[in-house]
Design a protein around this motif. Structure first.
Motif, short mmCIF file in Angstrom:
data_model
loop_
_atom_site.label_atom_id
_atom_site.label_comp_id
_atom_site.label_asym_id
_atom_site.label_seq_id
_atom_site.Cartn_x
_atom_site.Cartn_y
_atom_site.Cartn_z
N PHE A 260 5.20 -19.44 -15.65
CA PHE A 260 6.21 -20.73 -15.22
C PHE A 260 6.91 -20.34 -13.86
O PHE A 260 5.98 -20.94 -13.02
CB PHE A 260 7.20 -21.11 -16.24
N GLU A 261 6.82 -19.68 -13.53
CA GLU A 261 7.62 -18.98 -12.53
C GLU A 261 6.50 -18.88 -11.29
O GLU A 261 6.92 -19.19 -10.22
CB GLU A 261 8.42 -17.92 -12.86
N ARG A 262 5.43 -17.76 -11.58
CA ARG A 262 4.02 -18.01 -10.81
C ARG A 262 3.88 -19.25 -10.70
O ARG A 262 3.75 -19.56 -9.19
CB ARG A 262 3.28 -16.65 -11.68
N MET A 263 3.89 -20.12 -11.48
CA MET A 263 3.00 -21.69 -11.82
C MET A 263 3.95 -22.07 -10.56
O MET A 263 3.41 -23.21 -9.51
CB MET A 263 2.82 -22.06 -12.79
N ASP A 264 5.30 -21.93 -10.29
CA ASP A 264 6.03 -23.34 -9.70
C ASP A 264 6.03 -22.32 -8.45
O ASP A 264 5.91 -23.46 -7.86
CB ASP A 264 7.53 -22.93 -10.34
N ALA A 265 5.67 -20.92 -8.41
CA ALA A 265 6.04 -20.75 -6.53
C ALA A 265 4.78 -20.61 -6.16
O ALA A 265 4.76 -20.63 -4.48
CB ALA A 265 6.26 -19.64 -7.01
N ASP A 266 3.43 -20.89 -6.72
CA ASP A 266 1.99 -22.03 -6.30
C ASP A 266 2.27 -23.00 -5.41
O ASP A 266 2.26 -23.75 -6.31
CB ASP A 266 0.91 -21.27 -7.43
N THR B 128 -1.07 -27.63 -9.40
CA THR B 128 -0.74 -29.10 -9.75
C THR B 128 0.97 -29.18 -10.15
O THR B 128 1.02 -28.50 -10.52
CB THR B 128 -1.87 -30.09 -10.53
N LYS B 129 1.27 -30.37 -9.98
CA LYS B 129 2.52 -30.53 -10.06
C LYS B 129 2.49 -30.92 -11.94
O LYS B 129 2.89 -29.88 -13.01
CB LYS B 129 3.26 -31.97 -10.43
N ALA B 130 1.73 -31.60 -12.66
CA ALA B 130 1.52 -31.20 -14.24
C ALA B 130 1.02 -29.75 -14.36
O ALA B 130 1.65 -29.57 -15.62
CB ALA B 130 -0.44 -31.72 -14.10
N ASP B 131 0.63 -28.90 -14.23
CA ASP B 131 -0.20 -28.01 -14.80
C ASP B 131 1.27 -27.06 -14.53
O ASP B 131 1.63 -26.19 -15.78
CB ASP B 131 -1.06 -26.63 -13.84
N VAL B 132 1.76 -27.10 -13.72
CA VAL B 132 3.75 -26.77 -13.49
C VAL B 132 4.20 -27.36 -15.00
O VAL B 132 4.76 -26.05 -15.03
CB VAL B 132 4.09 -26.79 -12.10
#
Length: 567
Positions: A161-167, A171-175
């Protein structure tokens, strides 16, 4: 505090379940061994009592005039009293055997059954408790591993989750989806943690209950069971001694009776009884008068009435001195009956001779038994003839005829086996001659006629080293057989001739040739065959030009030449 309260209780060994199981099993085995010891002692007492009774019965006076005459003497009456006391003494040993059986053996047998059942119940409860705590331990370990796995997955979800949030390219949906996944994994880890905590609390409670309540109670019962077992063995051992002690007063009375009987012997009275029994009443002879001899006078040849000849009477003529029957060779009978022929020809010569002699001895015993029964029936018939009211004499005749036929049949059997025995003994090697088919037992170095004509007792050595002191009719039969022309032809010597080689042989076993005429061989040795086995169990072989002799046929493997086999 709990450990101090337990003290020396078995509960202190709560972690030694297997060792206590082995210990209690050995305790049961000890009781069984002690019970077996008492049983064997009881059997010894019964056997001893039986032997004592048989001994007393054996020496009881028989119903005949001679022993009735002896009973007039105080020493004979004292011996009879001793025999009666000995019979009572034997009865006390029977009482010992009965009490040992009823008071110890039977009781211990019943107690062992109960003890085994109780022990089985206690250890069943112990194993059940062990299985329960082991099951809880497995559940605890499983929940612990599941909690560990869920925590690791929650950490991985959080990192993702943290990697997705920093990328910035995500997209916002994936985060949002990664955030929800991380939250779900954290919730699962929290649930696993709660479950593990509950299992841990439950296991600790059960473990505490197991080691401080269940197992101590079971071990306490086992301890009480074991103490009762030890106490029971002690009581049995005390009873074992008391059983002997109870018969001591009666045994003492028996011994007192024997002592009293011995003290009742009166030598003077017995001596006086001898005088009363054997005094003749004749007066001593008078003086012999001097008789002068002169011219025309003759000496008196008549015997006076007061001479020694008349006073002493006629001397009894002693029976002719016949030769006493020599003792039979002490053969050992073999009760194991094989399936071979009746004459035991399937056996080696020496074993066959032993079998035949044992058979002859058995038949002779049967003949003696039949003759004793026949004599008894003959006496019974005589009694019936004198006293018809006691029975019909004719009723005994069929049985007498049957016994006479049996005796005749057995005697023919003896003759048949004696013929076979003479045949086999004629083939056995003697101690001094070579082991040829002509036996030195029935032919001496002198002529056979000398042995046949000599009727005096001759020593013969039996197989076990004992001797008989006369030449039996059986030996004479063997000599007669050996003197027949057939035997002379068959057993003709050929020692002076150099026999040709008819084959070879290989020693299967080693043989030590101690007797004269035999030859020693070693296993695997190759030899030349110069004379086949003629049925006596020996084969003549040669090692070199100067060394030859006989070996047992069963010890070698013979390879005859082709022309020899054909002939």
């Amino acid at each position: 505090m709990m450990e101090e309260r337990m003290g020396n209780c078995w509960s202190y060994t709560k972690d030694q379940f297997d060792n206590l199981e082995k210990h209690t099993q050995s305790g049961i085995e000890f009781v069984e061994r002690y019970s077996k010891f008492v049983k064997e002692r009881s059997e010894i007492e019964i056997s001893y009592a039986k032997q004592i009774r048989n001994l007393s019965k054996k020496y009881q006076p028989k119903k005949n005039s001679r022993e009735e005459e002896e009973n007039k003497y105080t020493s004979c009456r004292a011996f009879l009293s001793t025999l009666n006391e000995l019979n009572d003494y034997a009865g006390q040993h029977e009482v010992i055997a009965e009490n040992l059986t009823s008071q110890i053996i039977t009781e211990l047998s019943r107690y062992l059954t109960e003890l085994k059942a109780e022990r089985k119940s206690h250890f069943h409860d112990g194993r059940k408790a062990q299985q329960q705590i082991e099951s809880l331990w497995k559940q605890l370990e499983s929940s612990k591993r599941r909690f560990e796995r869920d925590c690791k997955e929650a950490d991985r979800a959080q990192q993702y989750f943290e990697r997705m949030d920093a990328d910035i390219n995500v997209t916002k949906a994936d985060v949002e989806k990664a955030r929800q996944q991380a939250q779900m994994r954290h919730q699962i880890a929290a649930d696993s943690k709660t479950e593990y905590s509950n299992y841990l609390t439950k296991f600790n409670q059960e473990q505490n209950e197991h080691y401080y309540t269940l197992i101590p109670n079971i071990f306490q019962k086992l301890q009480e069971m074991e103490e009762r077992r030890i106490e029971r063995v002690g009581v049995s051992m005390k009873t074992y001694a008391e059983v002997d002690r109870e018969v001591l007063p009666i045994v003492g009375k028996c011994l007192d009776g024997m002592t009293k009987a011995a003290e009742s012997i009166e030598p003077k009275t017995d001596s006086k009884q001898v005088v009363e029994s054997y005094k003749s009443g004749f007066e001593p002879p008078g003086d012999v008068e001097f008789e002068d001899y002169g011219p025309g006078q003759t000496m008196k040849r008549t015997v006076s009435e007061t001479s020694l000849s008349n006073s002493r009477g006629e001397a009894k003529e002693r029976p002719g001195g016949g030769k006493s029957k020599g003792k039979l060779w002490p053969f050992i009978k073999n009760k194991n009956k094989g399936s071979g022929p009746e004459d035991f020809s399937h056996l080696p010569p020496e074993q066959r001779r032993k079998k035949l002699q044992a058979k002859i001895d058995d038949i002779n015993k049967d003949i003696q038994k039949e003759m004793d029964q026949k004599d008894a029936l003959t006496k019974m018939k005589g009694v019936y003839e004198k006293n018809p009211q006691m029975g019909d004499p004719a009723s005994v005749d069929p049985r007498l005829v049957e016994m006479a036929m049996n005796i005749e049949k057995l005697q023919s059997e003896v003759q048949k086996f004696e013929g076979w025995l003479a045949e086999v003994e004629g083939r056995l090697p003697s101690r001094s001659d070579p082991p040829r088919r002509q036996s030195g037992l029935y032919e001496s170095q002198n002529s056979n006629s000398t042995m046949v004509d000599n009727n005096c007792a001759q020593d013969r050595e039996s197989p076990d080293g004992s001797y008989t002191e006369e030449q039996s009719s059986e030996t004479q039969v063997k000599v007669a057989i050996a003197n027949t022309p057939e035997f002379d032809d068959e057993f003709d010597d050929g020692d002076e001739e150099t026999l040709p080689t008819i084959g070879t042989c290989k020693a299967v076993y080693s043989f030590e040739g101690h007797n004269e005429g035999t030859i020693s061989v070693t296993e695997g040795e190759l030899l030349f065959v110069i004379e086949q086995d003629k049925g006596d169990g020996w084969t003549r072989v040669r090692r070199n030009e100067e060394e030859e002799g006989y070996v047992p046929t069963s010890y070698v493997e013979v390879f005859l030449e082709t022309n020899t086999k054909d002939s």
